[in-house]
Design a protein around this motif. Structure first.
Motif, PDB file in Angstrom:
ATOM      1  N   ARG A   1      33.658  36.666  35.469  1.00 53.98           N
ATOM      2  CA  ARG A   1      33.210  37.878  35.292  1.00 53.98           C
ATOM      3  C   ARG A   1      33.629  38.838  36.915  1.00 53.98           C
ATOM      4  O   ARG A   1      33.889  39.854  36.295  1.00 53.98           O
ATOM      5  CB  ARG A   1      31.040  37.931  34.601  1.00 53.98           C
ATOM      6  N   PHE A   2      34.000  37.885  37.520  1.00 52.60           N
ATOM      7  CA  PHE A   2      34.014  38.935  39.190  1.00 52.60           C
ATOM      8  C   PHE A   2      35.504  38.545  39.833  1.00 52.60           C
ATOM      9  O   PHE A   2      35.862  37.347  39.628  1.00 52.60           O
ATOM     10  CB  PHE A   2      32.747  38.219  40.007  1.00 52.60           C
ATOM     11  N   TYR A   3      35.842  39.138  41.049  1.00 57.53           N
ATOM     12  CA  TYR A   3      36.415  38.929  41.451  1.00 57.53           C
ATOM     13  C   TYR A   3      35.512  37.969  42.321  1.00 57.53           C
ATOM     14  O   TYR A   3      35.150  37.935  43.067  1.00 57.53           O
ATOM     15  CB  TYR A   3      37.210  40.428  42.639  1.00 57.53           C
ATOM     16  N   ASN A   4      36.961  36.108  42.494  1.00 59.87           N
ATOM     17  CA  ASN A   4      36.431  35.385  43.097  1.00 59.87           C
ATOM     18  C   ASN A   4      38.004  34.978  44.705  1.00 59.87           C
ATOM     19  O   ASN A   4      38.248  34.906  44.187  1.00 59.87           O
ATOM     20  CB  ASN A   4      36.764  33.924  41.981  1.00 59.87           C
ATOM     21  N   GLN A   5      36.898  34.820  45.742  1.00 59.09           N
ATOM     22  CA  GLN A   5      37.963  35.136  46.873  1.00 59.09           C
ATOM     23  C   GLN A   5      37.628  33.059  46.864  1.00 59.09           C
ATOM     24  O   GLN A   5      37.605  32.421  46.324  1.00 59.09           O
ATOM     25  CB  GLN A   5      36.736  35.002  48.220  1.00 59.09           C
ATOM     26  N   GLN A   6      39.260  33.443  47.601  1.00 61.34           N
ATOM     27  CA  GLN A   6      39.546  31.690  47.656  1.00 61.34           C
ATOM     28  C   GLN A   6      39.130  30.949  49.021  1.00 61.34           C
ATOM     29  O   GLN A   6      39.571  30.038  49.812  1.00 61.34           O
ATOM     30  CB  GLN A   6      41.544  31.211  48.007  1.00 61.34           C
ATOM     31  N   TYR A   7      38.597  31.431  50.253  1.00 64.68           N
ATOM     32  CA  TYR A   7      37.828  31.040  51.343  1.00 64.68           C
ATOM     33  C   TYR A   7      36.449  32.138  51.580  1.00 64.68           C
ATOM     34  O   TYR A   7      35.665  33.039  51.018  1.00 64.68           O
ATOM     35  CB  TYR A   7      39.034  31.656  52.524  1.00 64.68           C
TER      36      TYR A   7
ATOM     37  N   LYS B   1      32.035  43.758  48.108  1.00 61.83           N
ATOM     38  CA  LYS B   1      31.212  44.449  47.962  1.00 61.83           C
ATOM     39  C   LYS B   1      31.513  45.059  46.745  1.00 61.83           C
ATOM     40  O   LYS B   1      29.567  45.635  46.447  1.00 61.83           O
ATOM     41  CB  LYS B   1      31.582  44.848  49.722  1.00 61.83           C
ATOM     42  N   ASN B   2      32.569  45.902  46.442  1.00 59.97           N
ATOM     43  CA  ASN B   2      32.065  46.963  45.110  1.00 59.97           C
ATOM     44  C   ASN B   2      31.579  45.525  44.020  1.00 59.97           C
ATOM     45  O   ASN B   2      31.568  46.202  43.172  1.00 59.97           O
ATOM     46  CB  ASN B   2      33.901  46.816  45.285  1.00 59.97           C
ATOM     47  N   GLU B   3      32.201  44.540  44.066  1.00 59.91           N
ATOM     48  CA  GLU B   3      31.832  43.369  43.429  1.00 59.91           C
ATOM     49  C   GLU B   3      30.238  43.657  42.863  1.00 59.91           C
ATOM     50  O   GLU B   3      29.816  43.494  41.643  1.00 59.91           O
ATOM     51  CB  GLU B   3      32.467  42.124  43.037  1.00 59.91           C
ATOM     52  N   ILE B   4      29.148  43.206  44.077  1.00 59.81           N
ATOM     53  CA  ILE B   4      28.066  42.642  44.127  1.00 59.81           C
ATOM     54  C   ILE B   4      27.721  44.342  44.016  1.00 59.81           C
ATOM     55  O   ILE B   4      26.795  44.926  43.077  1.00 59.81           O
ATOM     56  CB  ILE B   4      27.367  42.291  45.474  1.00 59.81           C
ATOM     57  N   VAL B   5      27.609  45.482  44.914  1.00 51.11           N
ATOM     58  CA  VAL B   5      27.484  46.560  44.130  1.00 51.11           C
ATOM     59  C   VAL B   5      27.269  47.307  43.100  1.00 51.11           C
ATOM     60  O   VAL B   5      26.872  47.996  42.020  1.00 51.11           O
ATOM     61  CB  VAL B   5      28.263  48.337  44.749  1.00 51.11           C
ATOM     62  N   ARG B   6      28.480  46.608  42.348  1.00 57.34           N
ATOM     63  CA  ARG B   6      29.276  47.534  40.385  1.00 57.34           C
ATOM     64  C   ARG B   6      27.852  46.466  39.569  1.00 57.34           C
ATOM     65  O   ARG B   6      27.427  46.424  38.801  1.00 57.34           O
ATOM     66  CB  ARG B   6      29.858  47.015  40.142  1.00 57.34           C
TER      67      ARG B   6
ATOM     68  N   ILE C   1      32.714  39.161  56.736  1.00 56.96           N
ATOM     69  CA  ILE C   1      34.080  38.624  55.537  1.00 56.96           C
ATOM     70  C   ILE C   1      35.978  39.778  56.414  1.00 56.96           C
ATOM     71  O   ILE C   1      35.523  40.647  57.098  1.00 56.96           O
ATOM     72  CB  ILE C   1      33.994  39.634  55.159  1.00 56.96           C
ATOM     73  N   PHE C   2      36.369  39.108  56.538  1.00 54.34           N
ATOM     74  CA  PHE C   2      37.080  39.235  57.205  1.00 54.34           C
ATOM     75  C   PHE C   2      38.908  39.292  56.465  1.00 54.34           C
ATOM     76  O   PHE C   2      39.298  38.686  55.180  1.00 54.34           O
ATOM     77  CB  PHE C   2      37.852  39.142  58.355  1.00 54.34           C
ATOM     78  N   PRO C   3      39.460  39.442  56.550  1.00 56.19           N
ATOM     79  CA  PRO C   3      39.809  41.443  56.629  1.00 56.19           C
ATOM     80  C   PRO C   3      39.495  42.753  55.672  1.00 56.19           C
ATOM     81  O   PRO C   3      38.492  42.139  54.707  1.00 56.19           O
ATOM     82  CB  PRO C   3      41.231  41.720  56.424  1.00 56.19           C
ATOM     83  N   GLU C   4      39.091  43.693  56.622  1.00 54.81           N
ATOM     84  CA  GLU C   4      38.353  44.630  55.562  1.00 54.81           C
ATOM     85  C   GLU C   4      38.415  44.819  54.072  1.00 54.81           C
ATOM     86  O   GLU C   4      38.237  44.790  53.767  1.00 54.81           O
ATOM     87  CB  GLU C   4      38.423  46.065  56.527  1.00 54.81           C
ATOM     88  N   GLU C   5      39.728  44.398  54.138  1.00 53.03           N
ATOM     89  CA  GLU C   5      39.686  44.890  52.264  1.00 53.03           C
ATOM     90  C   GLU C   5      39.498  43.761  51.416  1.00 53.03           C
ATOM     91  O   GLU C   5      39.100  44.014  50.496  1.00 53.03           O
ATOM     92  CB  GLU C   5      41.677  44.746  51.728  1.00 53.03           C
ATOM     93  N   GLU C   6      39.334  42.484  52.454  1.00 53.28           N
ATOM     94  CA  GLU C   6      38.576  41.871  51.387  1.00 53.28           C
ATOM     95  C   GLU C   6      37.429  41.963  51.367  1.00 53.28           C
ATOM     96  O   GLU C   6      36.106  41.834  50.108  1.00 53.28           O
ATOM     97  CB  GLU C   6      39.067  39.884  52.458  1.00 53.28           C
ATOM     98  N   TYR C   7      36.890  42.235  52.937  1.00 51.99           N
ATOM     99  CA  TYR C   7      35.538  42.694  52.475  1.00 51.99           C
ATOM    100  C   TYR C   7      34.889  43.799  51.040  1.00 51.99           C
ATOM    101  O   TYR C   7      33.891  43.193  50.969  1.00 51.99           O
ATOM    102  CB  TYR C   7      34.815  43.544  54.347  1.00 51.99           C
TER     103      TYR C   7
END
Length: 193
Positions: free
Chosen positions: A176-182, A47-52, A37-43
């Motif tokens: 319920r979560f942040y959803n990435q687009q890539y 990560k924070n969503e699955i930990v939560r 996962i790139f960049p680190e902010e996206e990572y």
């Protein structure tokens, strides 16, 4: 079924699987290992969503990229550079091409090793719930990881987590979560289809 290690790519792809496992006699634990996962902010968002979510539902989560919050960035950079080595020469591959297979093998080998070392007789991956991924590649990578890294102590559960209403449930829970687009890697930015 008992203990199952779920390699999780993100919360949206994992939620319905974890719900199903809880209703079907599984004792899941989540492994978050995604140096692609790139960049680190996206990572960190993923990560924070699955930990939560893991904390919310009371499922243990293993995070292989950090011992302390302060070390997370340096470990992510190291693991990302290690991941890049497995994609050398595959940078221009299309999505669902050879780069994706190499990526899956890398990540699932780590999952198989962890499963074998920590008493999980079975491991699987939330990658098998994503419409962006080729299920045949995921299963090939999972069976490779079982044989190459599982040391006969764990097996890959090659379930298609899109079937049996799970894809529809995934889409409901994903709200319920942040959803990435890539997909996650820098090579996939702007290339999802």
């Amino acid at each position: 079924m008992g203990k199952v290690l779920l390699h999780s790519c993100c919360a949206p792809c994992s939620a319905a699987i974890l719900e199903w496992m809880g209703q079907n006699g599984c004792e899941p634990a989540i492994l978050f290992y995604n140096p692609n996962i790139f960049p680190e902010e996206e990572y960190l968002k993923r990560k924070n969503e699955i930990v939560r979510y893991a904390r919310e539902i009371g499922v243990p989560i293993v995070d292989l990229d950090t011992d302390t919050p302060e070390s997370a960035g340096s470990l992510w950079r190291h693991q990302h550079s290690e991941w890049l080595k497995c994609t050398v020469g595959l940078e221009n591959e299309p999505e669902r091409g050879g780069r994706c297979l190499a990526c899956f093998k890398h990540r699932l080998c780590v999952a198989a090793s962890y499963a074998a070392d920590h008493g999980f007789p079975v491991f699987t991956t939330s990658l098998a719930s994503s419409r962006w991924k080729d299920i045949r590649q995921i299963n090939e990578a999972g069976l490779y990881a079982e044989q190459a890294c599982g040391r006969g102590l764990t097996r890959f559960w090659d379930r298609n987590w899109r079937k049996g209403g799970l894809y529809e449930r995934r889409n409901i829970l994903a709200r319920r979560f942040y959803n990435q687009q890539y997909c996650g890697c820098e090579f996939s930015l702007g290339n999802e289809n």
